[in-house]
Write a protein that holds these residues in place. Structure first.
Motif, PDB file in Angstrom:
ATOM      1  N   ASP A   1       0.825  -1.206   0.000  1.00 44.56           N
ATOM      2  CA  ASP A   1       0.000   0.000   0.000  1.00 44.56           C
ATOM      3  C   ASP A   1       0.858   1.254   0.000  1.00 44.56           C
ATOM      4  N   TRP A   2       1.957   1.213   0.739  1.00 41.38           N
ATOM      5  CA  TRP A   2       2.869   2.364   0.756  1.00 41.38           C
ATOM      6  C   TRP A   2       3.461   2.589  -0.643  1.00 41.38           C
ATOM      7  N   GLU A   3       3.854   1.511  -1.262  1.00 47.99           N
ATOM      8  CA  GLU A   3       4.415   1.638  -2.612  1.00 47.99           C
ATOM      9  C   GLU A   3       3.384   2.163  -3.598  1.00 47.99           C
ATOM     10  N   SER A   4       2.135   1.713  -3.427  1.00 42.76           N
ATOM     11  CA  SER A   4       1.064   2.178  -4.302  1.00 42.76           C
ATOM     12  C   SER A   4       0.846   3.675  -4.161  1.00 42.76           C
ATOM     13  N   ILE A   5       0.855   4.158  -2.920  1.00 42.52           N
ATOM     14  CA  ILE A   5       0.683   5.591  -2.686  1.00 42.52           C
ATOM     15  C   ILE A   5       1.835   6.373  -3.298  1.00 42.52           C
ATOM     16  N   GLN A   6       3.038   5.814  -3.185  1.00 45.29           N
ATOM     17  CA  GLN A   6       4.197   6.499  -3.753  1.00 45.29           C
ATOM     18  C   GLN A   6       4.087   6.585  -5.278  1.00 45.29           C
ATOM     19  N   GLU A   7       3.572   5.522  -5.897  1.00 47.13           N
ATOM     20  CA  GLU A   7       3.502   5.479  -7.356  1.00 47.13           C
ATOM     21  C   GLU A   7       2.431   6.412  -7.917  1.00 47.13           C
ATOM     22  N   ILE A   8       1.258   6.471  -7.268  1.00 45.85           N
ATOM     23  CA  ILE A   8       0.172   7.268  -7.852  1.00 45.85           C
ATOM     24  C   ILE A   8       0.315   8.744  -7.553  1.00 45.85           C
ATOM     25  N   GLY A   9       1.207   9.115  -6.640  1.00 36.74           N
ATOM     26  CA  GLY A   9       1.406  10.537  -6.368  1.00 36.74           C
ATOM     27  C   GLY A   9       2.160  11.181  -7.513  1.00 36.74           C
ATOM     28  N   PRO A  10       1.598  12.192  -8.183  1.00 33.63           N
ATOM     29  CA  PRO A  10       2.273  12.825  -9.318  1.00 33.63           C
ATOM     30  C   PRO A  10       3.571  13.494  -8.892  1.00 33.63           C
TER      31      PRO A  10
END
Length: 1137
Positions: A348-357
């Motif tokens: 989930d942390w990685e997902s948040i990092q990826e979708i943040g522009p």
């Protein structure tokens, strides 16, 4: 357009319709095939909507289709809701009214599966949320706090110094202001600290009322007078939070008003604002730009929120720092991200990092982007709708938890499942929004339950952006054509235009401060929520009974409503009904027909008749009052059928219950959700019995009524469930409480206990063993003679091990406040066996009043902060309480912690304890009405009253002198009141007293010698409020008075003077003059002298008959007072310019 925003409301309705469509309605047997087809279409629509959530909707036709589908879903909801209504009534067949095929046909015609599937996927936008004010994580601002505190505590030259804090939303302006506001140096520096959240509504009269702490409709002049009284002689810190108004004239109006009511130097106004244009108006030369936090500070906040009290695993570190970088210095964004990531796995942390522009800019839009990440990932469409609906509240509104959940219920966002009810789901949603920081600043009640909260401005902005097509507020300048077609409508103006019938039928929520909607109420035929709170309605319209979809109705605070129309009883879907603070004489007889009602709020008068058969309201959870009646359907057994009752309930007229068996029918021990119970026998007049009648009670009334024999058995049958937090027993008439009350059996969760006006009771229950008890009040127990060892419940107390290996039991381990009042026969309060029992380890407030015979009391109050002793003949309890057993060490009493000491009406008190001078934490000392007090001892070697800010010694007629050493030790004194001590022949020499320059209020006089008064007036040049108490034979004022040019308020009591001297005109700062009981006074100073008092705005005359006669337009003194803004005679205003 964000797909989640478009699809969430439709999904909520579709899920609701799916549930309804599969129910077995008694009245729709002919529609089974249509309902089956409807179910298939709804399932198909649900699948497509979930797919749409993952795609960006850019097709205009598709947007219009989704909007059309939403309207169709609402229409279907209305139709099925009509079925439910008719099913509740069980009278009308509605076969030809059902149209479930409309959704099927609309779905087919639009071929929505293909159109959504063809939409190109894209990332969700980045958003943000906030937990600054509600979160204890406060980093990176320590230097800011230190600079500000140093600056505001050093401001002494200006009347009001204005210091703006400027920064974008979510940067931490409010958090910084609050930290400054609550800083210890700030508390010490300022006598008054006032916080006002201004937001969009910069209305000067409203702001002044909020500074005063009232919302009443007083005139501006009245508010100004009250503010001047509140702030007189005080240094004030005022925080104006979230200021938007950039109109210079408005600001000047407010600033001038504040300078008028508090012209003292050293006041400070802190303004927080997002706009530099606002800052340049309030202080064009100096404002404070609040910078962004560093990335390390953002990471610290995220860590603190995501890993509460724990270490951060190594593999989270680099990802977390990258996410902190995306927060771009915003503490709000950091708090929100940390709250969201709490408990999440590394994926989930990685997902948040990826979708943040990667190109996030550090402005408010980026903060909203970060907020929306959390919104997009809320676990259900219903929860998203609940959040969006919060935009119906104005910015900065205090949001009550229970009310918010009831509003969600009314809109159908919550569902009743077999495992839980709507309220349970609503509380779950509320907790999620709170934990995610969408809701902030929670406040708890006494029992630990969250009572209310707020929304941060930017979170509110997000909520409004999501619901903007559904919400509208009619403002002052809007016309009929300006009103769009919306689902939720608010009317703030009495002169609001009428809404067209078509638009009215679209509305599901109507909140109005105006009675305008009452004229066409039937047009709002699909309303779920109607709020007419404080709308100045005289009669509740009969047409309200036509609103068959209504779930929530609030007509509270309409004081002219005396009767409700019977048509209200046709609102079979009604869940919440609020009628508090109306003038109702009774409820409609058929209110029991409201079988869906869950929450009923009303405040009945004492003899309010309950409607019969309230047992039929089987869903009822909130019923705050029940008056037992003696007719069929009104007896206490009605409560037994209300199995879901919770919260609090007051049961009155218990004298009408005959025995234990009848009382048991209320089934209180089965009501697990009840928090507070109040039992009342009505002959106590609801606790308002006069003090005189209570204090004159004695043993002669023990067995007055034969009916008293019922009370013990009745109370025995009313034993509550162990979950209870508060119990009040009032007017109980037997000698003995039943066993469960005497030992509070199984009630270990009790936090508050009140025993009031139980006149015949002879023994206090055992209470010390209750582990959570914080508040205890014993009042009007006129037959109790002793508080014995059983009170401490030692044998049942929890135990702790001491260093010597022995066990010590703790009695009253959590008690914070103990009040004992109106117990005239109480003679003994026994000390616990301190060798084996530790007592009152947390007690902070102790008040003993009207216990005139009490001679003994405990002395183990280790952390007492407030002690009030009133009307007690013996001085022994006082000595024991504030001193140790040998009167030499206050550390074993409460001397190290005591901040307030009030002793009043103790006629037998002849001297105060020797250790008084060692109360080094004492801030306020009042000795009043102790007529036989002769001595205030002050042995040398004591630390002194160095913290004392307020000292009053009044109406102690036999007191002959004050120890100068005591006054010398009061280095922090700001208020001194010594009067009514007619035997006081001398007063300590004031020259050299260090507190003279800080003294702001002095009330002095009534001594045997007028020379004493003259000596005092030589040394009080800093005083701003002065009250002089004279004697009838004193025919002059101290001439030194004319030198007090800083004096703003002067009060003269009981002088024998006939004419005030002309030198009174030298008091150039004087604003208010009080002349009380000057029976010989005929004349003010000359007109010329009065004209020199240019700041005098108020003259108040009381019990001065000769002068009163001269203050009429045709008499001699009138020309002297006609220019004064307000003149009062005997509490009646006779002149106001």
């Amino acid at each position: 357009m964000d797909p989640v925003v478009l699809t969430a409301p439709i999904k909520v309705i579709v899920e609701k319709l799916l549930s309804i469509a599969t129910e077995e309605f008694n009245l729709v047997w002919g529609f089974k095939q249509d309902l089956a087809n409807l179910t298939d279409s709804l399932l198909s629509i649900k699948e497509v909507l979930e797919d749409a959530d993952m795609r960006q909707v850019n097709d205009g036709a598709l947007k219009r289709w989704l909007k059309k589908l939403e309207d169709v879903a609402y229409d279907a909801d209305n139709v099925l809701d009509e079925i439910k209504y008719e099913n509740l009534r069980r009278t009308v067949q509605i076969r030809n009214q059902m149209k479930p095929k409309r959704i099927n046909d609309e779905a087919d015609r639009r071929r929505f599966e293909r159109r959504v599937a063809e939409s190109a996927p894209s990332r969700p936008q980045v958003n943000e949320t906030d937990a600054i004010t509600a979160d204890p994580v406060f980093v990176g601002r320590q230097n800011d706090v230190s600079k500000f505190v140093k600056q505001i505590t050093g401001e002494i030259n200006n009347v009001f110094s204005v210091l703006p804090i400027v920064g974008m939303g979510g940067i931490g302006k409010t958090a910084l202001a609050r930290c400054i506001f609550n800083h210890p140096h700030t508390k010490t520096r300022f006598d008054e600290r006032i916080w006002v959240c201004v937001s969009d509504n910069f209305d000067v009269p409203t702001i002044l009322k909020r500074i005063l702490g009232t919302s009443h409709g007083d005139s501006r002049q009245a508010v100004m007078e009250k503010l001047r009284e509140k702030l007189k002689d005080k240094r004030c810190l005022l925080v104006l939070d979230d200021l938007w108004n950039d109109r210079r004239g408005d600001w000047e109006d407010l600033k001038n008003a504040l300078m008028g009511v508090s012209p003292n130097k050293g006041n400070v106004i802190i303004v927080t604002t997002r706009n530099e244009s606002v800052a340049s108006i309030v202080n064009p030369h100096n404002w404070y730009n609040l910078e962004k936090l560093s990335e390390d500070d953002c990471w610290s906040i995220i860590k603190a929120k995501a890993f509460v009290g724990g270490d951060v695993p190594e593999h989270f570190q680099s990802i977390g720092k990258a996410i902190a970088q995306q927060c771009r210095g915003s503490p709000l964004a950091s708090n929100m991200m940390g709250a969201f990531l709490r408990g999440k796995e590394i994926d989930d942390w990685e997902s948040i990092q990826e979708i943040g522009p990667s190109n996030i800019e550090g402005d408010e839009n980026s903060v909203v982007q970060v907020l929306k990440i959390s919104f997009d990932r809320l676990p259900s469409s219903s929860l998203k709708e609940c959040f969006a609906y919060c935009s119906i509240f104005p910015k900065d509104e205090v949001i009550r938890r229970e009310w918010l959940i009831q509003l969600w219920m009314a809109q159908g966002f919550l569902t009743d499942n077999q495992g839980s009810d709507m309220e349970t789901e609503g509380n779950k949603f509320f907790s999620i929004l709170l934990q995610s920081s969408f809701l902030q600043e929670p406040e708890n009640d006494k029992y630990g339950n969250i009572e209310c909260c707020k929304m941060h401005d930017l979170v509110h902005d997000l909520s409004c952006s999501i619901s903007k097509s559904k919400m509208f507020t009619i403002a002052k300048d809007h016309t009929r054509d300006d009103i769009p077609q919306v689902r939720h409508l608010t009317i703030l103006e009495e002169s609001a235009p009428e809404i067209t019938k078509e638009k009215a039928s679209y509305v599901r929520t109507l909140v109005s401060k105006s009675s305008v909607p009452c004229k066409n109420l039937p047009d709002f035929k699909h309303l779920r929520t109607l709020v007419l709170c404080d709308a100045e309605i005289e009669d509740c319209p009969t047409s309200i009974g036509n609103l068959i979809h209504l779930r929530c109705l609030d007509v509270s605070y309409n004081y002219d409503i005396t009767k409700l129309p019977g048509s209200i009883c046709k609102l079979y879907n009604l869940q919440t009904f609020n009628i508090i603070n109306c003038s109702l004489k009774q409820l409609p007889e058929k209110i029991q027909d409201l079988t869906s009602l869950r929450h009923l709020y009303f405040c009945p008068i004492e003899d309010f008749p309950m409607p019969p058969h309230i047992r039929r309201l089987s869903c009822l959870q909130t019923l705050q009052f029940f008056n037992v009646g003696d007719r069929e359907g009104c007896r206490i057994e009605e409560l037994g059928h209300l199995k879901n009752l919770g919260g609090q309930i007051k049961i009155r007229n218990l004298e009408l219950v005959n025995n234990e068996e009848e009382a048991k029918k209320a089934n209180l021990d089965g009501k697990t959700n009840l928090i507070k119970l109040k039992f009342c026998w009505s002959d106590t007049n609801d606790g308002n019995t006069s003090d005189e009648s209570v204090l004159k009670s004695d043993t002669s009334n023990k067995n007055v009524f034969e009916s008293n024999i019922h009370d013990e058995s009745v109370l025995k049958g009313l034993q509550p469930h162990p979950n209870l937090r508060c119990i009040v027993i009032e007017g109980f008439r037997c000698k003995n409480f039943p066993l469960w009350t005497m030992k509070m059996l199984k009630l270990d969760k009790l936090i508050k206990i009140v025993l009031r006006n139980c006149y015949n009771c002879e023994k206090i229950p055992m209470l010390g063993h209750l582990p959570l008890l914080k508040y205890l009040r014993l009042q009007g127990l006129t037959n109790v003679r002793s508080i014995g060892l059983s009170f401490y419940g030692a044998s049942n107390c929890s135990s702790t091990s001491r260093n010597d290996g022995q066990e010590t039991r703790v009695s009253f381990p959590s008690l914070k406040s103990l009040k004992i009042d109106k117990m005239p026969n109480l003679t003994e309060w026994a000390e616990a066996q301190t060798s084996v029992v530790q007592v009152f380890p947390c007690l902070e407030i102790l008040k003993i009043k009207n216990c005139s015979k009490l001679t003994t009391a405990p002395n183990r109050f280790l952390c007492l902060k407030e002690l009030h002793i009133d009307t007690m003949d013996s001085d022994l309890p006082l000595s024991n309480i504030i001193s140790s057993s040998n009167l030499t060490s206050l550390l074993r009493g409460c001397g190290a912690s005591l901040k307030q000491l009030l002793i009043s009406g103790s006629d037998e008190l002849r001297e105060l304890p020797d250790d008084l001078g060692s109360l080094e934490s004492l801030e306020a000392l009042v000795i009043n009405g102790c007529e036989n007090l002769q001595l205030i001892p002050y042995p040398s070697g004591q630390k002194g009253l160095s913290s004392l800010r307020s000292l009053e010694i009044s109406n102690c007629k036999r007191l002959s002198n004050l120890p100068s050493e005591m006054l010398e030790s009061c280095t922090s004194l700001q208020s001194l009141r010594v009067f009514g001590c007619e035997n006081l022949t001398s007063f300590p020499e004031l020259s050299g007293m260090v507190w003279l320059n800080s003294l702001r209020e002095l009330s002095i006089g009534g001594f045997s010698n007028s020379d004493t008064l003259e000596g005092i007036c030589r040394h009080i040049k800093s005083v701003q409020s002065l009250a002089l108490h004279g004697r009838a034979d004193w025919v002059s004022l101290p001439y030194q008075l004319q030198n007090l040019t800083s004096l703003k308020e002067l009060s003269l009591y009981d002088f024998g003077i006939e004419e005030l001297p002309d030198w009174l005109g030298n008091l150039s700062s004087l604003e208010t003059l009080y002349l009380w009981k000057c029976e010989k006074l005929r004349h003010l100073p000359s007109k010329e002298a009065m004209q020199r008092l240019t700041k005098l705005t108020s003259l108040d005359i009381l019990e001065s008959p000769l002068f009163e006669e001269q203050c009429r337009p045709d008499n001699s003194e009138w020309p002297k007072i006609s220019d004064i803004r307000e003149v009062w005679i005997n509490n009646r205003r006779i002149w106001s310019s």
